[in-house]
Design a protein around this motif. Structure first.
Motif, PDB file in Angstrom:
ATOM      1  N   TYR A  87      10.576   1.026   9.258  1.00 59.59           N
ATOM      2  CA  TYR A  87      11.241   0.876   7.957  1.00 59.59           C
ATOM      3  C   TYR A  87      11.226  -0.588   7.512  1.00 59.59           C
ATOM      4  O   TYR A  87      11.051  -0.871   6.334  1.00 59.59           O
ATOM      5  CB  TYR A  87      12.680   1.384   8.003  1.00 59.59           C
ATOM      6  CG  TYR A  87      12.820   2.887   7.961  1.00 59.59           C
ATOM      7  CD1 TYR A  87      12.212   3.661   6.970  1.00 59.59           C
ATOM      8  CD2 TYR A  87      13.606   3.556   8.899  1.00 59.59           C
ATOM      9  CE1 TYR A  87      12.357   5.034   6.923  1.00 59.59           C
ATOM     10  CE2 TYR A  87      13.760   4.929   8.849  1.00 59.59           C
ATOM     11  CZ  TYR A  87      13.134   5.661   7.866  1.00 59.59           C
ATOM     12  OH  TYR A  87      13.289   7.033   7.818  1.00 59.59           O
ATOM     13  N   ARG A  88      11.406  -1.536   8.444  1.00 61.03           N
ATOM     14  CA  ARG A  88      11.378  -2.956   8.104  1.00 61.03           C
ATOM     15  C   ARG A  88      10.023  -3.342   7.516  1.00 61.03           C
ATOM     16  O   ARG A  88       9.948  -4.039   6.510  1.00 61.03           O
ATOM     17  CB  ARG A  88      11.664  -3.802   9.344  1.00 61.03           C
ATOM     18  CG  ARG A  88      12.944  -4.577   9.253  1.00 61.03           C
ATOM     19  CD  ARG A  88      13.206  -5.429  10.491  1.00 61.03           C
ATOM     20  NE  ARG A  88      14.462  -4.981  11.070  1.00 61.03           N
ATOM     21  CZ  ARG A  88      14.601  -4.142  12.078  1.00 61.03           C
ATOM     22  NH1 ARG A  88      13.552  -3.671  12.709  1.00 61.03           N
ATOM     23  NH2 ARG A  88      15.790  -3.772  12.495  1.00 61.03           N
ATOM     24  N   GLU A  89       8.969  -2.890   8.161  1.00 59.20           N
ATOM     25  CA  GLU A  89       7.625  -3.178   7.658  1.00 59.20           C
ATOM     26  C   GLU A  89       7.440  -2.546   6.277  1.00 59.20           C
ATOM     27  O   GLU A  89       6.904  -3.165   5.361  1.00 59.20           O
ATOM     28  CB  GLU A  89       6.573  -2.649   8.633  1.00 59.20           C
ATOM     29  CG  GLU A  89       5.164  -3.025   8.243  1.00 59.20           C
ATOM     30  CD  GLU A  89       4.118  -2.541   9.236  1.00 59.20           C
ATOM     31  OE1 GLU A  89       2.923  -2.680   8.903  1.00 59.20           O
ATOM     32  OE2 GLU A  89       4.470  -2.022  10.310  1.00 59.20           O
ATOM     33  N   PHE A  90       7.911  -1.328   6.126  1.00 58.57           N
ATOM     34  CA  PHE A  90       7.835  -0.635   4.841  1.00 58.57           C
ATOM     35  C   PHE A  90       8.588  -1.414   3.760  1.00 58.57           C
ATOM     36  O   PHE A  90       8.073  -1.598   2.651  1.00 58.57           O
ATOM     37  CB  PHE A  90       8.420   0.782   4.987  1.00 58.57           C
ATOM     38  CG  PHE A  90       8.569   1.520   3.696  1.00 58.57           C
ATOM     39  CD1 PHE A  90       7.488   2.171   3.126  1.00 58.57           C
ATOM     40  CD2 PHE A  90       9.789   1.553   3.045  1.00 58.57           C
ATOM     41  CE1 PHE A  90       7.621   2.843   1.919  1.00 58.57           C
ATOM     42  CE2 PHE A  90       9.928   2.219   1.842  1.00 58.57           C
ATOM     43  CZ  PHE A  90       8.844   2.868   1.276  1.00 58.57           C
ATOM     44  N   LEU A  91       9.780  -1.873   4.076  1.00 58.52           N
ATOM     45  CA  LEU A  91      10.577  -2.643   3.112  1.00 58.52           C
ATOM     46  C   LEU A  91       9.830  -3.902   2.685  1.00 58.52           C
ATOM     47  O   LEU A  91       9.848  -4.277   1.509  1.00 58.52           O
ATOM     48  CB  LEU A  91      11.944  -2.992   3.702  1.00 58.52           C
ATOM     49  CG  LEU A  91      12.920  -1.820   3.797  1.00 58.52           C
ATOM     50  CD1 LEU A  91      14.075  -2.164   4.730  1.00 58.52           C
ATOM     51  CD2 LEU A  91      13.439  -1.428   2.422  1.00 58.52           C
ATOM     52  N   GLY A  92       9.159  -4.550   3.616  1.00 61.37           N
ATOM     53  CA  GLY A  92       8.366  -5.730   3.286  1.00 61.37           C
ATOM     54  C   GLY A  92       7.256  -5.406   2.306  1.00 61.37           C
ATOM     55  O   GLY A  92       6.999  -6.164   1.364  1.00 61.37           O
ATOM     56  N   ARG A  93       6.612  -4.264   2.490  1.00 62.54           N
ATOM     57  CA  ARG A  93       5.554  -3.855   1.571  1.00 62.54           C
ATOM     58  C   ARG A  93       6.119  -3.525   0.196  1.00 62.54           C
ATOM     59  O   ARG A  93       5.484  -3.769  -0.819  1.00 62.54           O
ATOM     60  CB  ARG A  93       4.784  -2.660   2.112  1.00 62.54           C
ATOM     61  CG  ARG A  93       4.018  -2.947   3.360  1.00 62.54           C
ATOM     62  CD  ARG A  93       2.674  -3.641   3.077  1.00 62.54           C
ATOM     63  NE  ARG A  93       2.023  -4.050   4.291  1.00 62.54           N
ATOM     64  CZ  ARG A  93       1.222  -3.295   5.012  1.00 62.54           C
ATOM     65  NH1 ARG A  93       0.961  -2.070   4.634  1.00 62.54           N
ATOM     66  NH2 ARG A  93       0.685  -3.768   6.111  1.00 62.54           N
ATOM     67  N   CYS A  94       7.325  -2.961   0.174  1.00 58.47           N
ATOM     68  CA  CYS A  94       7.974  -2.676  -1.116  1.00 58.47           C
ATOM     69  C   CYS A  94       8.250  -3.976  -1.863  1.00 58.47           C
ATOM     70  O   CYS A  94       8.051  -4.053  -3.080  1.00 58.47           O
ATOM     71  CB  CYS A  94       9.279  -1.897  -0.902  1.00 58.47           C
ATOM     72  SG  CYS A  94       9.040  -0.171  -0.450  1.00 58.47           S
ATOM     73  N   VAL A  95       8.700  -4.989  -1.158  1.00 61.09           N
ATOM     74  CA  VAL A  95       8.949  -6.287  -1.783  1.00 61.09           C
ATOM     75  C   VAL A  95       7.638  -6.825  -2.361  1.00 61.09           C
ATOM     76  O   VAL A  95       7.600  -7.354  -3.473  1.00 61.09           O
ATOM     77  CB  VAL A  95       9.581  -7.282  -0.777  1.00 61.09           C
ATOM     78  CG1 VAL A  95       9.570  -8.700  -1.311  1.00 61.09           C
ATOM     79  CG2 VAL A  95      11.006  -6.843  -0.436  1.00 61.09           C
ATOM     80  N   GLY A  96       6.546  -6.664  -1.618  1.00 61.99           N
ATOM     81  CA  GLY A  96       5.236  -7.086  -2.123  1.00 61.99           C
ATOM     82  C   GLY A  96       4.853  -6.329  -3.391  1.00 61.99           C
ATOM     83  O   GLY A  96       4.316  -6.915  -4.340  1.00 61.99           O
ATOM     84  N   PHE A  97       5.157  -5.052  -3.429  1.00 63.70           N
ATOM     85  CA  PHE A  97       4.875  -4.233  -4.616  1.00 63.70           C
ATOM     86  C   PHE A  97       5.690  -4.750  -5.805  1.00 63.70           C
ATOM     87  O   PHE A  97       5.153  -4.913  -6.901  1.00 63.70           O
ATOM     88  CB  PHE A  97       5.224  -2.766  -4.329  1.00 63.70           C
ATOM     89  CG  PHE A  97       5.024  -1.839  -5.487  1.00 63.70           C
ATOM     90  CD1 PHE A  97       3.771  -1.314  -5.764  1.00 63.70           C
ATOM     91  CD2 PHE A  97       6.086  -1.483  -6.308  1.00 63.70           C
ATOM     92  CE1 PHE A  97       3.578  -0.453  -6.840  1.00 63.70           C
ATOM     93  CE2 PHE A  97       5.902  -0.637  -7.386  1.00 63.70           C
ATOM     94  CZ  PHE A  97       4.649  -0.115  -7.655  1.00 63.70           C
ATOM     95  N   GLU A  98       6.962  -5.029  -5.569  1.00 67.87           N
ATOM     96  CA  GLU A  98       7.824  -5.542  -6.642  1.00 67.87           C
ATOM     97  C   GLU A  98       7.309  -6.881  -7.164  1.00 67.87           C
ATOM     98  O   GLU A  98       7.311  -7.125  -8.378  1.00 67.87           O
ATOM     99  CB  GLU A  98       9.264  -5.688  -6.139  1.00 67.87           C
ATOM    100  CG  GLU A  98       9.945  -4.360  -5.888  1.00 67.87           C
ATOM    101  CD  GLU A  98      11.285  -4.495  -5.179  1.00 67.87           C
ATOM    102  OE1 GLU A  98      12.152  -3.647  -5.408  1.00 67.87           O
ATOM    103  OE2 GLU A  98      11.464  -5.458  -4.394  1.00 67.87           O
ATOM    104  N   LYS A  99       6.854  -7.742  -6.265  1.00 59.53           N
ATOM    105  CA  LYS A  99       6.319  -9.045  -6.677  1.00 59.53           C
ATOM    106  C   LYS A  99       5.059  -8.867  -7.517  1.00 59.53           C
ATOM    107  O   LYS A  99       4.850  -9.597  -8.492  1.00 59.53           O
ATOM    108  CB  LYS A  99       6.021  -9.923  -5.459  1.00 59.53           C
ATOM    109  CG  LYS A  99       7.265 -10.473  -4.804  1.00 59.53           C
ATOM    110  CD  LYS A  99       6.920 -11.318  -3.593  1.00 59.53           C
ATOM    111  CE  LYS A  99       8.188 -11.860  -2.957  1.00 59.53           C
ATOM    112  NZ  LYS A  99       7.890 -12.641  -1.733  1.00 59.53           N
ATOM    113  N   GLU A 100       4.224  -7.910  -7.132  1.00 59.02           N
ATOM    114  CA  GLU A 100       2.991  -7.660  -7.879  1.00 59.02           C
ATOM    115  C   GLU A 100       3.314  -7.192  -9.301  1.00 59.02           C
ATOM    116  O   GLU A 100       2.724  -7.676 -10.265  1.00 59.02           O
ATOM    117  CB  GLU A 100       2.142  -6.610  -7.150  1.00 59.02           C
ATOM    118  CG  GLU A 100       0.861  -6.241  -7.862  1.00 59.02           C
ATOM    119  CD  GLU A 100      -0.140  -7.379  -8.003  1.00 59.02           C
ATOM    120  OE1 GLU A 100      -0.963  -7.300  -8.932  1.00 59.02           O
ATOM    121  OE2 GLU A 100      -0.095  -8.342  -7.210  1.00 59.02           O
ATOM    122  N   ILE A 101       4.275  -6.303  -9.444  1.00 60.69           N
ATOM    123  CA  ILE A 101       4.663  -5.827 -10.781  1.00 60.69           C
ATOM    124  C   ILE A 101       5.276  -6.982 -11.578  1.00 60.69           C
ATOM    125  O   ILE A 101       4.970  -7.154 -12.763  1.00 60.69           O
ATOM    126  CB  ILE A 101       5.652  -4.651 -10.690  1.00 60.69           C
ATOM    127  CG1 ILE A 101       5.012  -3.451  -9.993  1.00 60.69           C
ATOM    128  CG2 ILE A 101       6.184  -4.271 -12.064  1.00 60.69           C
ATOM    129  CD1 ILE A 101       4.012  -2.685 -10.799  1.00 60.69           C
TER     130      ILE A 101
END
Length: 175
Positions: A87-101
């Motif tokens: 889940y921690r790794e997943f959350l990090g990827r979500c943050v990356g997605f938010e930054k991209e948007i």
């Protein structure tokens, strides 16, 4: 399940480890792993037992019971720790997605091509989250945070999509 397989070829041993980890197994030590007892797990473990024998190894499938509540909690904690790592790794990827948007908003890049790319990235996040959730047998602490973060990403993409649609409509009315 406990198992012992020949050291060579190493790729087969690694493939076996990955398969068990992919089922959500927790390793107590090399060749000793645990899974909750479900019909699906029993079926998969019996197939793995056969594969281990074909590799020239040995496997034993056991039903285990914790000696006391504290021992049972240790096992559940191990499962939850593994899921929380995912889940921690997943959350990090979500943050990356938010930054991209956020970057797309900041540079006013509102194109269908970009929207398709972001939509594909969100679908990957959704699939990954479902995969982790399927292996979250005991409700790891970070599960709800990860679910909320995924919903935030979905809302963010919807907002971005609306801006893309608006921008494309504006371009058509100018022509």
């Amino acid at each position: 399940m406990t198992y012992k397989v020949p050291a060579e070829p190493g790729a087969r041993r690694v493939a076996l480890w990955r398969r068990l980890k992919g089922m959500g197994a927790v390793y107590l030590q090399n060749g000793v792993c645990l899974l909750p007892k479900t019909d699906a797990h029993v079926r998969q473990l019996k197939m793995i037992e056969n594969e281990v024998a074909e590799m020239g190894g040995e496997a034993v499938i056991l039903k285990t019971v914790a000696l006391d509540k504290g021992q049972g909690e240790k096992v559940v904690d191990r499962f939850n720790a593994d899921r929380d790592d995912q889940y921690r790794e997943f959350l990090g990827r979500c943050v990356g997605f938010e930054k991209e948007i956020a970057k797309e908003f900041s540079i006013n890049k509102f194109t269908y091509a970009e929207l398709e790319e972001e939509d594909a990235d969100l679908k990957k996040l959704q699939g990954w989250f479902e995969k982790i959730r399927r292996l979250d047998f005991y409700g790891a602490p970070l599960a709800s945070e990860a679910e909320k973060k995924l919903k935030d990403c979905e809302v963010l993409l919807e907002s971005y999509a609306q801006r893309v649609f608006d921008a494309q409509e504006e371009n058509r009315t100018k022509d």
